[in-house]
Every structure is written in C-alpha cells, then in structure tokens.
Design a protein around this motif. Structure first.
Motif, short mmCIF file in Angstrom:
data_model
loop_
_atom_site.label_atom_id
_atom_site.label_comp_id
_atom_site.label_asym_id
_atom_site.label_seq_id
_atom_site.Cartn_x
_atom_site.Cartn_y
_atom_site.Cartn_z
N GLY A 673 -6.96 9.93 -16.05
CA GLY A 673 -8.01 11.19 -16.06
C GLY A 673 -8.00 11.30 -14.48
O GLY A 673 -9.07 12.30 -14.18
N GLY A 674 -7.32 10.64 -13.57
CA GLY A 674 -7.42 11.16 -12.17
C GLY A 674 -8.57 10.02 -11.33
O GLY A 674 -8.76 10.47 -10.27
N GLU A 675 -9.24 9.44 -12.05
CA GLU A 675 -10.35 8.35 -11.43
C GLU A 675 -9.67 7.22 -10.85
O GLU A 675 -9.67 6.32 -11.38
CB GLU A 675 -11.32 8.17 -12.26
N PHE A 676 -8.72 7.58 -9.69
CA PHE A 676 -8.09 6.56 -9.27
C PHE A 676 -8.74 5.47 -8.53
O PHE A 676 -8.40 4.27 -8.71
CB PHE A 676 -7.02 7.15 -8.13
N GLU A 677 -9.73 5.51 -8.13
CA GLU A 677 -10.83 4.56 -7.41
C GLU A 677 -11.14 3.66 -8.56
O GLU A 677 -11.11 2.33 -8.29
CB GLU A 677 -12.08 4.94 -6.85
N ARG A 678 -11.65 4.11 -9.52
CA ARG A 678 -12.42 3.38 -10.75
C ARG A 678 -10.98 2.34 -11.43
O ARG A 678 -11.18 1.32 -11.68
CB ARG A 678 -12.87 4.14 -11.73
N ALA A 679 -9.73 3.20 -11.50
CA ALA A 679 -8.66 2.57 -12.21
C ALA A 679 -8.37 1.34 -10.92
O ALA A 679 -8.00 0.19 -11.52
CB ALA A 679 -7.51 3.46 -12.26
N ALA A 680 -8.59 1.69 -9.82
CA ALA A 680 -8.10 0.59 -8.70
C ALA A 680 -9.13 -0.57 -8.98
O ALA A 680 -8.52 -1.90 -8.76
CB ALA A 680 -7.96 0.90 -7.53
N ASP A 681 -10.14 -0.46 -9.21
CA ASP A 681 -11.21 -1.54 -9.42
C ASP A 681 -10.77 -2.45 -10.52
O ASP A 681 -10.96 -3.34 -10.56
CB ASP A 681 -12.80 -0.84 -9.47
N LEU A 703 -1.00 -1.40 -9.04
CA LEU A 703 -2.18 -0.87 -7.93
C LEU A 703 -1.41 -0.11 -6.97
O LEU A 703 -1.92 1.09 -6.51
CB LEU A 703 -2.58 -2.17 -7.31
N LEU A 704 -0.08 -0.63 -6.57
CA LEU A 704 0.36 0.23 -5.55
C LEU A 704 0.73 1.47 -6.10
O LEU A 704 0.53 2.55 -5.15
CB LEU A 704 2.07 -0.41 -5.33
N ASN A 705 1.22 2.08 -7.41
CA ASN A 705 1.47 3.06 -7.80
C ASN A 705 0.27 4.20 -7.85
O ASN A 705 0.12 5.21 -7.62
CB ASN A 705 2.05 3.08 -9.25
N ILE A 706 -0.97 3.53 -8.22
CA ILE A 706 -2.30 3.98 -8.03
C ILE A 706 -2.52 4.37 -6.61
O ILE A 706 -3.06 5.72 -6.39
CB ILE A 706 -3.38 3.14 -8.56
N TYR A 707 -2.33 3.75 -5.78
CA TYR A 707 -2.59 3.85 -4.11
C TYR A 707 -1.93 5.29 -3.97
O TYR A 707 -2.34 6.01 -3.17
CB TYR A 707 -2.32 2.86 -3.51
N PHE A 708 -0.65 5.24 -4.25
CA PHE A 708 0.32 6.45 -3.93
C PHE A 708 -0.04 7.70 -4.66
O PHE A 708 -0.06 8.93 -4.21
CB PHE A 708 2.01 6.04 -4.29
N LYS A 709 -0.64 7.82 -6.11
CA LYS A 709 -0.99 8.71 -6.64
C LYS A 709 -2.46 9.20 -6.23
O LYS A 709 -2.80 10.39 -6.34
CB LYS A 709 -1.28 8.55 -8.07
N PRO A 746 7.09 12.46 -3.68
CA PRO A 746 5.74 12.14 -3.09
C PRO A 746 4.71 12.86 -4.10
O PRO A 746 4.90 13.92 -4.71
CB PRO A 746 5.87 12.70 -1.68
N ALA A 747 3.30 12.27 -3.90
CA ALA A 747 2.15 13.28 -4.57
C ALA A 747 2.20 14.30 -3.94
O ALA A 747 2.21 14.59 -2.78
CB ALA A 747 0.87 11.93 -4.65
#
Length: 798
Positions: A673-681, A703-709, A746-747
C-alpha cells in the motif's frame, strides 16, 4: 307626545318631519322617545306628511296599553327590556374599551343579543358623533357579519343610521367603514338612498364622495351606471371621484358625454348577468396584479431586512431587531423574523442562545390573528423547550380553528411538557397540564386521519416515558396505544402501524418510567408483528425486541431474519451483532462482505467481535480472510484492520509463531500500500526476533528493497555499511544484486548517480579487506557512464 293617564300605560312616541339628505321629499320619523328606537320612516309630500304624523301618533297610542307586566307583541315581558349587568359591561366596553378589538367584540355581542336595549345602544352610538371610536367599532362589527353564518336580526334598523354616518361632513375613515357596513344589505334596498345622496348638489362634496365610495364597492350594473353619469357632474371633486372609481372597477370612462351614453347603453344591453361576469373577470385580474405587486414589494422589503440583519455581528442587537419585528403588525414581517429565529436555532451555524426578549413574544404569537404566523410559531416552539409556552399552547389549542395549526400546537405542547418534566428543567408546568395534553393525545389517537394518529402516538410516547403518573393512568394510556394499533387493519396503513409500534417500542427502552408494564403489554405484539408483510412494521418490532433484551433478540432473530427482505431489519441485526454478537455470528456476517451496502456495517460488526475474540478464533479467521485461498475477498485495508487486532491479541498471549506470521503479513500489506515507513518498522521487529542467519539476511534484503522504494537512500546506504562491517559483497550476493537492480530501474524521482554517490561514500573496512565491494562500485560507475554513439564527436568538456 302622549303620556299615561289614570293608570293606563302608553308608549311615549315622538314624531318629526325632516328632509333626508339627498331626498326630494320630506320624511316622517316616528320613534320611541324613551329609547330612540326608530319605528317608521315614510317618504311623502309635505302636505301628506303632517297628516300622517297625526294618524301615526294616534295609532301608536295603543301599542303600549296594558299593565306593567303585560307581554309585548314579540312575547317579551317588560322586565326583559330592562338593563342588565352584562349589557352595562358590554356598553362600557364599546364606549370606553382600551382597544379596537375589545370594542368590536362588545359591539358584536350586543348585535346578536336578545335584549332589545342592546340594539338601542348600537343605534344610539351610530347617531351620536361624540364617540367616533365606538361608531367605528359598530361599523366593523356589522361588516364582519358578512362572513358569519348567523344572520343579523332586524338588520334593516341600521340602514338610516349608517346613511347618516356616510353623509357626515367629517370623518372620512368612519364613512368608509359605514360604506363597507352597508354591504350587508342588498343593493336594491339602499340604491335609492345612495343615488339621491350622490345626486344632491346641495350636500357638501365630502358626503357625496363618501357615497361614491359606497357605490364603488358594489358589483352592480345600476351602481356603475350611476358612477358613469356622475363623471359629467358640475362639482369637480365629485366628477373626479366617479372617474377614479370607474377606473378601479375597470369600466371605461369615455371621452365625452356621448361616449358615456353609449357605454351605458352597452351595459344595459348586456344585462346584469354578463355585467357580473365581466366584473368578476376584472376583479380577478386586478387581484392577481395586486398579489404579484404585493409579493414583489414584500420580497424587496425582506431582502433589505436580510441585508441589515446579516450585517450585524452583535447578538444583543440582533435580538432587539427580532423582538421589534416579531412584535410588529405585519404578518409578512413576523414570518421573516420567525424564519431568522429558526435559522439561528437549527441553521448551518446555529446559535443556541435565544435572546431573552424574544421568548415572551413567541409565546404571544401563539394566538396571533394570522394563521401562518401561528403555524410557524408552533413549529418553532416544538424545538425550543427552554421557552415556557405550555400554558399558552394549551389555551390556544382549545380555541384553534385551523386543523393543521391545531396539530402543530399539539406537537409543540407535547414537547413543552416533556422538556418541563426533565430533571434539570427550570420551567415548571402543572401536572394537570401534562394530563390534559395526554387527553389530547388520546383524542388524536382516536382520529381517522393517519397524520393525527401518528402525532398522538409521538406525544403520548414522550410523556409516558417520564415519571409522575399513577399506575392506573399508565395502564390506561398504554392500553390506548395498543388499542389504536389494533384498529389499524388496513394494509395501506402499514406506515402508521409502524409508527405506532415504534412508539410502543420506545417505551421499552432503558430509563423509560413505564418500561416494565410496556414490556409486559407490548412484547407479544412485537413477536406477532415479525410476521407482518409490511417492512416498516417488522423493523419496529425488531426495535422493540432489541430494547427489551439485546442478547435474547439476537439469539432469536439470527435464525430467520439476517437475510430479511427489509434492509432496515438486516442492518439492525448487523449492528446488534456488533454490540452483543460472538463467533457464531461471524459466518453470516462474512457472507455480506463485498456484496452490497451492508458490506461495511457487517465488517465493522466483525471487527468488534474480533476485538473480543481469543487468538485461536482470530487465527482461524485470518486463514479464511487473508490467505491466498480465502473465499471472502477483503480489501487490503480490511485485512490490515484484522491483522492489527490479531497482533495485539497474540502479543498479549505471547503466541510467538502467530506474532511472526501476523507481522510478516502486515509488513507485506503496508509495503504493497506504499506505507513504507510502517512496513520498515515491522521488518525491523521481525529482524530483531529472527534466530538464524538466513532469516536475518532475508529480512535485510526486504528492508533494503523497502528503503529503495520509499525512497530513503541514506537509510539504504547505512544498511549496506552495517552489512559491509561484517563481510564483503560479491556479484552473487543478494544485497549486491538488489542494489544493481535498483540502479538499473530506480524508483520514480530517484537519480541512480545519487544512489551510487551515497554508496561510494560508505566508510567500509579497508579496501583490501572488501575488494569485491570496490569492484562492484567501479562496475556500477562504468555502467552509469553516458553512452557515446559511434561516429559522433564528443561534446566539448565531456
């Protein structure tokens, strides 16, 4: 004059010869000298008049012969003609009353009084000029009788006195009222008098103008012809007034006498019926024009009032304006002010504080003369429990003639009583007033009109739910409600049956003063009404059962009514399941997910059940709703809601494996859903809980993939730096492959050179210890260099 002699009683008789204004012959006036009552008037020649006086006086001598207690010709005793206390009160009110309304009422009472002395008072008032206000009151009372069904007894007595008022040299307003009062007589009866007055050049112009006004009021062909002939009168004022009257009537005036003669001829040729038909058409047209003009001016005036009122910010000043216009004399202005009060109370930006000066004026408007003002005031007061209006509403309700106003008064009265009996109310209303209001409710419940029955039920429900009635009274009024419901057998009246059952259900709620008795009496009716074909009735029955016992109602109704044809019934059961339902309700609630308008309410009910469920039930439903094989299609947001509830439950119960499964699913859904901060948590929490190197490496890659997205390049660089602190990164390493993929694709909005720059600045271990990483950086830098096309010279500075 003749008097009694030797015990024989004679009526005192006066006779005189005079000339009536506008008459060509003298009149003989015969009157009872004691009372001034006119006995006879005869128009005749002067020579014959004096002979008639003598004969009439002699003839009248025997009228009063007899003993003191002998009966009069109409059967009344002498005692009946004596003044009584009530007559004195009415006479004083007529002569000295403080207002026009009181004087007119006094005159009206005496006009229909059986006491002959009352009639003498009215005639005497018309003849005397000392009390113009009283004369106007008598004229108004006579004028009002045109709309009354009760005929005025011996109304011909008033013809000559009214004509006398009409020809008085002063008092134009009084003369107009006299002209309007003369409308109670057929024109044939007074036409000769009016024609003689307007044609008498010896009279003052004012008297003739008054008579012209009287002619103008007459829809009669003869009156119109008289006005046409007056256009050629030598008296300029008379001619001008006649011409103006004809214009008002819509009758052509004509350029000259010959033209006017032709107009008269045409009127006579058409005849009376066609004249009246044309007159009605003209009047209707004028009325339409006048109404349109009046409406225009009213709208402009109200618009100006709006501008002034809306431009005032001070509530006190606004209150004074409202009080001033509510207390005015024009109904249209009162209605404007009432609308402003309504807007201030229930508008888009309501002001709950009512100016102190407005409340008493609203109470007074309950009895306003204008029907619309009473109607709007009653509707307004039904929403204003802080105004002490109950007594005034009840008083007006008893005398109200308009059915729709009566209904609104009744509803407002019910609301006023209900508000007054609230525990914190500062308004005190006698208990007798509430009982009278309940009796009005009984009356309305017995009515044939559905709207009246519905209002009766509404008010009775309000007043019965409050304490203060005896058990016997409660039993009676509850029985009235039940009986009224039982009478509604017509299928077309299903809405009314639903309303009545709804009122009965409302008396079964917690806090109702008669709850126990209402449940005992009404529950069988609710059970029976569940089988009713009318949806509104079934809905009310469900309400009643829910108010009685929510858990028992759900246990009974979930068997047969969760898929009832009534959407209202279905939604009530869904909401009930959310309040008191359990795991046994989840299956039928889940069937409603994603199907129709009940999907969201059903899901919310399920969430409330999930909140109280144990981890085992939650795990089972996660499999049903979130797994790939789930048959119920939830949105990602719905899945997240369920998983968050499950996370709190499994954490509290320390279900380790379930915690991991739930957090993995949440991380995936948040990333999706694009909520990368909560996904990273959540990935971070999973990383801390990981027990094997393989798990940790996999989670770091996620986690690396989430940071790049996201994109958060600095966090990605920090993660790589931490990784390099432990090992080198070769071309086959998953982390290296992930970086390379993101450099190639790249994103959105991310410059790969910026990413490479951040990675190059990583302070890793000495290059000789991380040679593969250094080779990777060189390779990626070469890959990102711009490609130079063959046979194309390099640009300067490149």
């Amino acid at each position: 004059m003749v008097r009694g002699y030797q015990g024989v009683q004679y009526r005192r008789v006066e006779a005189a010869v005079s000339v009536l204004p506008g008459a060509s012959k003298p009149c003989v006036w015969i009157s009872d000298g004691a009372s001034g009552v006119l006995l006879m008037v005869i128009l005749m020649s002067t020579k014959r008049a004096h002979i008639a006086v003598l004969l009439l006086v002699l003839g009248c001598l025997g009228v009063g012969i007899g003993a003191d207690n002998s009966a009069s010709p109409d059967g009344q005793t002498a005692a009946a003609a004596k003044p009584d206390e009530q007559l004195d009160i009415n006479k004083n009110a007529l002569l000295n009353g403080p207002s026009d309304e009181i004087r007119v009422k006094a005159a009206t009472v005496m006009l229909f009084s059986e006491n002959p002395l009352a009639r003498e008072v009215l005639l005497d008032v018309l003849k005397r000029k000392e009390n113009g206000a009283a004369q106007m009151a008598v004229c108004r009372a006579l004028r009002q009788t045109r709309a009354a069904q009760q005929p005025v007894p011996n109304k011909d007595d008033f013809i000559l006195p009214l004509l006398g008022v009409l020809t008085a040299p002063e008092g134009a307003e009084l003369a107009k009222l006299a002209a309007e009062a003369l409308l109670i007589f057929d024109y044939e009866l007074i036409s000769g008098h009016l024609e003689r007055i307007v044609g008498d050049a010896s009279l003052l112009p004012a008297a003739r103008l008054n008579a012209i006004h009287a002619l103008e009021l007459r829809p009669d062909m003869k009156a119109a012809i008289t006005l046409i002939n007056l256009v050629d009168d030598p008296e300029v004022q008379v001619a001008a007034a006649a011409e103006k009257a004809l214009q008002v009537l819509g009758i052509p005036v004509g350029r000259d006498s010959a033209t006017r003669a032709q107009i008269v001829y045409e009127l006579e040729r058409k005849g009376r019926d066609e004249f009246l038909r044309d007159w009605l058409i003209r009047q209707e047209k004028q009325m339409r024009q006048m109404r349109a003009e009046l409406k225009l001016w009213q709208e402009q005036y109200k618009s100006a009032l709006d501008t002034i009122y809306d431009g005032i910010s001070d509530d006190t000043a606004k209150g004074k304006i409202l009080a001033e216009h509510l207390d005015g004399s024009r109904a249209a202005v009162k209605l404007w002010a009432l609308e402003k009060v309504r807007q201030d109370r229930v508008g888009t930006r309501p002001n709950p504080k009512l100016p102190a000066e407005v409340g008493p004026i609203l109470v007074k408007l309950i009895a306003d003369q204008d029907r619309d003002v009473r109607l709007v005031t009653a509707k307004l007061l039904s929403r204003m429990g802080e105004v002490n209006s109950a007594q005034h509403l009840l008083a007006q309700l008893k005398v109200e003639k308009s059915p729709d106003v009566e209904m609104e008064l009744f509803v407002a009265l019910g609301g006023a009583c209900w508000s007054a009996f609230l525990p914190n109310s500062r308004i005190k209303v006698p208990k007798e007033t509430r009982k009278e209001t309940l009796e009005w409710a009984v009356k309305y419940l017995s009515d044939q009109e559905a709207a009246n029955v519905q209002k009766g039920a509404e008010v009775m429900k309000k007043l019965l739910e409050q304490d203060g009635l005896t058990p016997a009274e409660v039993d009676r009024y509850l029985g009235v409600l039940a009986d009224s419901y039982a009478r509604q057998k017509n299928p077309a009246g299903s809405s009314l049956r639903g309303d009545l059952l709804g009122a009965m259900a409302g008396l079964c709620v917690q806090g109702s003063a008669c709850r126990a008795k209402a449940i005992s009496l009404f529950k069988p009716l609710f059970d029976q009404a569940l089988r009713d074909e009318a949806e509104r009735v079934r809905e009310a029955a469900v309400d009643g059962l829910i108010y009685i016992d929510k858990a028992a109602a759900l246990a009974s109704l979930r068997k047969d009514y969760v898929n009832d044809s009534s959407q209202g019934v279905r939604k009530k059961l869904i909401n009930l399941a959310g309040e008191v339902g359990g795991g046994e309700d989840l299956d039928w609630l889940a069937e409603k997910i994603g199907s129709n308008s009940e999907s969201e309410p059903a899901w919310q009910a399920m969430l409330r059940i999930f909140n109280g469920a144990d981890a085992g039930l939650l795990n089972a439903w996660i499999v049903k709703l979130v797994s790939q094989a789930a048959t119920v299609k939830l949105s990602d947001e719905q899945k997240i809601s369920l998983l968050e509830i499950a996370e709190r439950k499994v954490v509290s119960e320390n279900r380790v494996q379930m915690i991991r499964d739930v957090r993995e699913k949440l991380a995936h859904l948040y990333e999706k859903g694009g909520e990368f901060e909560r996904a990273a948590d959540y990935i971070g929490m999973l990383y801390k809980a990981a027990t094997t190197a393989e798990e940790k490496d996999s989670l770091l890659l996620d986690l690396l993939n989430i940071y790049f997205k996201w994109p958060r390049v600095e966090l990605a660089a920090k993660l790589v730096q931490d990784y390099l602190a432990e090992r080198d990164l070769g071309p086959t390493d998953a982390i290296a492959r992930s970086i390379e993929e993101h450099l190639r694709n790249p994103a959105a909005g991310v410059d790969p050179n910026v990413v490479l720059g951040a990675l190059t600045k990583i302070e890793a271990a000495p290059a000789q210890n991380r040679p593969q990483w250094q080779e990777r950086l060189k390779y990626w830098a070469k890959q990102l260099q711009p490609t130079v096309e063959p046979n194309r010279p390099k640009q300067p500075g490149s």
